[in-house]
Write an enzyme that holds these catalytic residues in place. Structure first.
Site, PDB file in Angstrom:
ATOM      1  N   THR A 168      50.183  41.221  42.572  1.00 32.98           N
ATOM      2  CA  THR A 168      49.404  40.602  43.393  1.00 32.98           C
ATOM      3  C   THR A 168      48.020  41.224  43.201  1.00 32.98           C
ATOM      4  OG1 THR A 168      49.757  42.447  45.224  1.00 32.98           O
ATOM      5  CG2 THR A 168      50.834  40.215  45.228  1.00 32.98           C
ATOM      6  N   SER A 169      46.675  40.893  43.550  1.00 32.56           N
ATOM      7  CA  SER A 169      45.507  41.499  43.622  1.00 32.56           C
ATOM      8  C   SER A 169      45.395  42.306  44.527  1.00 32.56           C
ATOM      9  CB  SER A 169      44.139  40.487  43.451  1.00 32.56           C
ATOM     10  OG  SER A 169      44.436  39.868  45.107  1.00 32.56           O
ATOM     11  N   THR A 170      44.432  43.235  44.299  1.00 35.78           N
ATOM     12  CA  THR A 170      44.119  44.445  45.172  1.00 35.78           C
ATOM     13  C   THR A 170      43.473  43.766  46.429  1.00 35.78           C
ATOM     14  OG1 THR A 170      41.776  44.593  44.057  1.00 35.78           O
ATOM     15  CG2 THR A 170      43.402  45.899  43.288  1.00 35.78           C
ATOM     16  N   LEU A 171      43.344  42.682  46.593  1.00 32.75           N
ATOM     17  CA  LEU A 171      42.625  42.122  47.756  1.00 32.75           C
ATOM     18  C   LEU A 171      43.909  41.275  48.664  1.00 32.75           C
ATOM     19  CD1 LEU A 171      39.301  40.347  46.680  1.00 32.75           C
ATOM     20  CD2 LEU A 171      39.719  42.575  47.652  1.00 32.75           C
ATOM     21  N   GLU A 172      44.897  41.256  47.977  1.00 30.35           N
ATOM     22  CA  GLU A 172      45.969  40.691  48.709  1.00 30.35           C
ATOM     23  C   GLU A 172      47.099  41.386  49.405  1.00 30.35           C
ATOM     24  OE1 GLU A 172      47.787  36.752  46.095  1.00 30.35           O
ATOM     25  OE2 GLU A 172      47.291  38.465  44.690  1.00 30.35           O
TER      26      GLU A 172
END
Length: 199
Positions: free
Chosen positions: A8-12
């Site tokens: 997952t991205s760092t924002l998810e």
């Protein structure tokens, strides 16, 4: 052996990563590599998964966008897996329940079609871009890439010699204050940043 890769991205949220790991475990993945990094950052766990995989193994991901950041990246990964005799399984292609499995002839065909369409779209985009640049040049509107800060070093030094402050020079030339500092001191970016933080 089934090898899972989750990202997952760092924002998810962390829950998204846990859900992928749960799905991969349910499919029978014996080894799962996971990480929470942005799509453009270096993916150390993906590299570890690709290195770990052996002939006859299958790399499993929940969705294609969890694996590759672009068509070129996907082609690179597919090439590496193919060279090692490792299959790729994508649980969902996004539009429905159907997935993709390159251990089957249909799965290999599907991957080639997806990548070919994406490559065609990219080539069409580049062709339109080239045509746009050629038209702009013929009309005298294409200026090319703007000069970098270092290309304006002489102007920066001349303004400094006139007694202008770094802020005034930056505004006059249209570059950052840090760039002005680096030009005037001749120091690399990392050192300039450390000195600026300490000041």
């Amino acid at each position: 052996m089934l090898i899972g890769y989750a990202r997952t991205s760092t924002l998810e949220q962390e829950a998204g990563l846990e859900a992928q790991i749960r799905d991969l475990s349910a499919l029978g993945c014996e080894q799962i590599f996971s990480e929470q990094v942005s799509s453009i950052a270096r993916r150390e766990q993906l590299e570890a998964a690709l290195t770990f995989a052996r002939k006859g193994d299958t790399l499993v991901v929940t969705k294609l966008d969890r694996l590759a950041r672009s068509v070129l990246h996907m082609a690179e990964i597919a090439g590496r897996l193919d060279a090692k005799g490792v299959a790729l399984r994508v649980i969902s292609m996004g539009g429905g329940e159907g997935g993709l499995d390159t251990s089957t002839a249909t799965g290999r065909l599907m991957l080639n079609v997806v990548m070919s369409v994406a490559q065609f779209e990219r080539e069409m985009m580049l062709e339109r871009q080239r045509e746009g640049i050629a038209k702009a040049k013929s009309l005298g509107r294409y200026t090319g890439r703007k000069p970098t800060a270092m290309a304006q070093a002489e102007k920066v030094k001349a303004l400094a010699a006139k007694g202008l402050s770094m802020g005034q020079i930056a505004a006059e030339v249209g570059i950052g204050k840090g760039s002005v500092h680096r030009i005037l001191t001749g120091k690399p970016k990392a050192l300039a940043a450390v000195e600026s933080a300490a000041a």
